[in-house]
Design a protein around this motif. Structure first.
Motif, PDB file in Angstrom:
ATOM      1  N   ALA A  17       0.831  -1.206   0.000  1.00 25.09           N
ATOM      2  CA  ALA A  17       0.000   0.000   0.000  1.00 25.09           C
ATOM      3  C   ALA A  17       0.864   1.255   0.000  1.00 25.09           C
ATOM      4  N   GLN A  18       1.939   1.240   0.758  1.00 26.00           N
ATOM      5  CA  GLN A  18       2.831   2.397   0.799  1.00 26.00           C
ATOM      6  C   GLN A  18       3.555   2.600  -0.531  1.00 26.00           C
ATOM      7  N   LEU A  19       3.929   1.496  -1.169  1.00 26.98           N
ATOM      8  CA  LEU A  19       4.581   1.599  -2.480  1.00 26.98           C
ATOM      9  C   LEU A  19       3.644   2.246  -3.494  1.00 26.98           C
ATOM     10  N   HIS A  20       2.399   1.818  -3.504  1.00 24.08           N
ATOM     11  CA  HIS A  20       1.441   2.435  -4.425  1.00 24.08           C
ATOM     12  C   HIS A  20       1.205   3.900  -4.068  1.00 24.08           C
ATOM     13  N   ALA A  21       1.224   4.202  -2.784  1.00 17.92           N
ATOM     14  CA  ALA A  21       1.030   5.598  -2.363  1.00 17.92           C
ATOM     15  C   ALA A  21       2.176   6.491  -2.843  1.00 17.92           C
ATOM     16  N   HIS A  22       3.370   5.914  -3.020  1.00 19.73           N
ATOM     17  CA  HIS A  22       4.523   6.682  -3.482  1.00 19.73           C
ATOM     18  C   HIS A  22       4.730   6.571  -4.992  1.00 19.73           C
ATOM     19  N   ALA A  23       3.788   5.962  -5.687  1.00 18.44           N
ATOM     20  CA  ALA A  23       3.902   5.853  -7.140  1.00 18.44           C
ATOM     21  C   ALA A  23       3.659   7.215  -7.781  1.00 18.44           C
ATOM     22  N   THR A  24       4.567   7.615  -8.651  1.00 18.06           N
ATOM     23  CA  THR A  24       4.426   8.899  -9.339  1.00 18.06           C
ATOM     24  C   THR A  24       3.978   8.735 -10.781  1.00 18.06           C
ATOM     25  N   ARG A  25       4.029   7.487 -11.265  1.00 21.10           N
ATOM     26  CA  ARG A  25       3.632   7.232 -12.646  1.00 21.10           C
ATOM     27  C   ARG A  25       3.315   5.746 -12.795  1.00 21.10           C
ATOM     28  N   TYR A  26       2.260   5.457 -13.555  1.00 20.49           N
ATOM     29  CA  TYR A  26       1.929   4.065 -13.867  1.00 20.49           C
ATOM     30  C   TYR A  26       2.188   3.820 -15.349  1.00 20.49           C
ATOM     31  N   TYR A  27       3.150   2.930 -15.610  1.00 18.83           N
ATOM     32  CA  TYR A  27       3.425   2.554 -17.000  1.00 18.83           C
ATOM     33  C   TYR A  27       2.328   1.636 -17.513  1.00 18.83           C
ATOM     34  N   LYS A  28       1.791   0.795 -16.627  1.00 17.25           N
ATOM     35  CA  LYS A  28       0.648  -0.064 -16.929  1.00 17.25           C
ATOM     36  C   LYS A  28      -0.328   0.039 -15.771  1.00 17.25           C
ATOM     37  N   SER A  29      -1.596   0.092 -16.109  1.00 18.54           N
ATOM     38  CA  SER A  29      -2.608   0.249 -15.061  1.00 18.54           C
ATOM     39  C   SER A  29      -3.201  -1.077 -14.614  1.00 18.54           C
ATOM     40  N   GLY A  30      -2.735  -2.183 -15.190  1.00 18.08           N
ATOM     41  CA  GLY A  30      -3.232  -3.491 -14.796  1.00 18.08           C
ATOM     42  C   GLY A  30      -4.458  -3.891 -15.605  1.00 18.08           C
ATOM     43  N   GLY A  31      -4.834  -5.141 -15.479  1.00 17.34           N
ATOM     44  CA  GLY A  31      -5.986  -5.641 -16.220  1.00 17.34           C
ATOM     45  C   GLY A  31      -6.206  -7.111 -15.921  1.00 17.34           C
ATOM     46  N   GLN A  32      -6.933  -7.776 -16.816  1.00 20.03           N
ATOM     47  CA  GLN A  32      -7.264  -9.182 -16.605  1.00 20.03           C
ATOM     48  C   GLN A  32      -6.024 -10.069 -16.595  1.00 20.03           C
ATOM     49  N   THR A  33      -5.023  -9.716 -17.405  1.00 18.40           N
ATOM     50  CA  THR A  33      -3.797 -10.519 -17.471  1.00 18.40           C
ATOM     51  C   THR A  33      -2.546  -9.655 -17.359  1.00 18.40           C
ATOM     52  N   GLU A  34      -2.700  -8.415 -16.938  1.00 19.65           N
ATOM     53  CA  GLU A  34      -1.577  -7.482 -16.870  1.00 19.65           C
ATOM     54  C   GLU A  34      -1.314  -7.054 -15.435  1.00 19.65           C
ATOM     55  N   PRO A  35      -0.045  -6.865 -15.079  1.00 24.52           N
ATOM     56  CA  PRO A  35       0.250  -6.302 -13.760  1.00 24.52           C
ATOM     57  C   PRO A  35       0.130  -4.789 -13.782  1.00 24.52           C
ATOM     58  N   GLU A  36       0.033  -4.206 -12.622  1.00 24.52           N
ATOM     59  CA  GLU A  36       0.269  -2.772 -12.499  1.00 24.52           C
ATOM     60  C   GLU A  36       1.784  -2.576 -12.471  1.00 24.52           C
ATOM     61  N   VAL A  37       2.262  -1.644 -13.265  1.00 15.61           N
ATOM     62  CA  VAL A  37       3.698  -1.351 -13.306  1.00 15.61           C
ATOM     63  C   VAL A  37       3.860   0.131 -13.016  1.00 15.61           C
ATOM     64  N   ALA A  38       4.510   0.438 -11.896  1.00 11.45           N
ATOM     65  CA  ALA A  38       4.563   1.814 -11.420  1.00 11.45           C
ATOM     66  C   ALA A  38       5.991   2.250 -11.112  1.00 11.45           C
TER      67      ALA A  38
END
Length: 231
Positions: A17-38
């Motif tokens: 949760a803290q890592l996502h809170a410190h995310a400044t940019r998402y290269y991928k927003s995630g999906g059915q078969t995709e990770p979130e990449v931040a």
């Protein structure tokens, strides 16, 4: 340097949760078969979070842990090689925190000729450590910085060399090494034709069964076939 080192230590200690809170940019927003990449930033330190925690359904529960395991084991095996991102931390079965590389995808960077030689040397080092990438036909998996230092990312499709006793598997591993070499030949022919040799062009003509498998692995990055090509 001490400040950045402290910041990196703090960044590595953050929970999901803290890592996502410190995310400044998402290269991928995630999906059915995709990770979130931040891109995660803490003070002067940066890292990339690849996270399947919010990927729904059977893919998130069953396939994502295999993908994270595949990438993490490859990065551990390649630790210390300049040009391969460092694995900072495996959060759990569905997330990894890796080194941020301030570099540009190969097609956009238009690197100098010397970068191609460095890329060849980098791939040779990876093969010597027993890792074939298997997805170098996707130029976006090769990056280069302003100084001409190449980097290789996304090791989910990798195939690793087996034990000395496993002769059939190691024969197959060598074929995937050849597929990586063919991908580098294609890169030269496409982006630096002045560097391409007759052997490079011959390699592109030689597409045996394993070459076709490797190409299929790269083109179907989210298929089960890709993720279960060997251990």
């Amino acid at each position: 340097m001490a400040v950045q080192s402290t910041d990196l230590q703090m960044l590595e200690s953050l929970d999901r949760a803290q890592l996502h809170a410190h995310a400044t940019r998402y290269y991928k927003s995630g999906g059915q078969t995709e990770p979130e990449v931040a891109l995660v930033v803490y003070g002067d330190a940066c890292a990339v979070l690849k996270d399947y925690a919010r990927t729904p359904g059977w893919f998130g529960r069953l396939i994502a842990p295999v993908l994270i395991w595949r990438e993490a084991t490859a990065l551990r095996r390649l630790d210390g090689i300049v040009g391969v991102p460092k694995l900072y931390r495996q959060l759990d079965a569905r997330g990894v925190l890796i080194e941020y590389l301030p570099a540009t995808p190969w097609p956009q960077a238009k690197p100098a000729e010397a970068a191609y030689e460095r890329l060849d040397a980098l791939v040779e080092q990876m093969h010597a450590r027993g890792v074939a990438h298997c997805d170098l036909r996707a130029p976006s998996n090769m990056l280069v910085d302003e100084g001409g230092q190449p980097y290789i990312v996304d090791f989910v499709a990798r195939v690793c060399r087996g034990g000395a006793w496993n002769l059939p598997w190691n024969w197959l591993f060598r074929q995937f090494v050849g597929a990586d070499e063919s991908a580098l030949a294609k890169l030269r022919v496409r982006f630096a034709p002045q560097l391409a040799t007759a052997r490079d062009r011959a390699l592109l003509e030689e597409r045996g069964p394993v070459e076709r498998i490797a190409r299929g692995i790269g083109e179907r990055t989210r298929s089960i076939v890709r993720y279960f090509v060997g251990s």
